[in-house]
Design a protein around this motif. Structure first.
Motif, PDB file in Angstrom:
ATOM      1  N   ASN A   2      -8.208  13.358   1.052  1.00 49.87           N
ATOM      2  CA  ASN A   2      -9.254  13.120   1.281  1.00 49.87           C
ATOM      3  C   ASN A   2      -9.552  12.011   2.196  1.00 49.87           C
ATOM      4  O   ASN A   2      -8.718  11.302   2.972  1.00 49.87           O
ATOM      5  N   ARG A   5     -11.223   7.320   0.738  1.00 46.06           N
ATOM      6  CA  ARG A   5     -10.546   6.969  -0.799  1.00 46.06           C
ATOM      7  C   ARG A   5     -11.534   6.330  -1.441  1.00 46.06           C
ATOM      8  O   ARG A   5     -11.952   5.381  -0.282  1.00 46.06           O
ATOM      9  N   LYS A   6     -10.818   5.896  -2.023  1.00 39.71           N
ATOM     10  CA  LYS A   6     -11.383   4.658  -2.655  1.00 39.71           C
ATOM     11  C   LYS A   6     -11.080   3.075  -2.025  1.00 39.71           C
ATOM     12  O   LYS A   6      -9.580   3.177  -1.553  1.00 39.71           O
ATOM     13  N   ASP A   8     -12.800   2.422   0.633  1.00 42.21           N
ATOM     14  CA  ASP A   8     -12.826   1.970   1.894  1.00 42.21           C
ATOM     15  C   ASP A   8     -13.880   1.491   2.306  1.00 42.21           C
ATOM     16  O   ASP A   8     -15.535   1.298   1.171  1.00 42.21           O
TER      17      ASP A   8
END
Length: 102
Positions: A2, A5-6, A8
């Motif tokens: 991806n 992402r978580k 960011d």
């Protein structure tokens, strides 16, 4: 892999929250949850079995992933490229060319 992402830091490019910044709380297929952005009110019923009280609760709603962009070191939105370095895929910002931490 991806591109967003978580964890960011992103900036919203379109919509009612255009220009707002926030941290990605989660990624759902082609949507992202951004902290403090696209917040709506949800009316919640009290549930004595669970010990929850009723009222109006703020809820973060998802945004389409194309409506957000990562923030570079200069504070500007940047697109992301995926390159292979030393046999591993890494994310690279298009504006500055900086690689993002895994």
């Amino acid at each position: 892999m991806n591109k967003i992402r978580k964890g960011d830091e992103v900036i919203v490019r379109t919509g009612k929250d255009k220009g707002k910044r926030g941290t990605v709380l989660g990624v759902l297929a082609d949507k992202v949850l951004v902290e403090g952005v696209n917040v709506s009110k949800k009316h919640v019923r009290p549930n004595p079995m669970l010990g929850t009280t009723g009222g109006v609760v703020d809820k973060v709603m998802p945004l389409h992933i194309s409506n957000v962009a990562l923030v570079d070191a200069n504070g500007k939105p940047s697109r992301v490229a995926i390159k292979v370095e030393d046999g591993k895929k890494v994310r690279v910002l298009k504006t500055t060319g900086a690689t993002l931490a895994a």
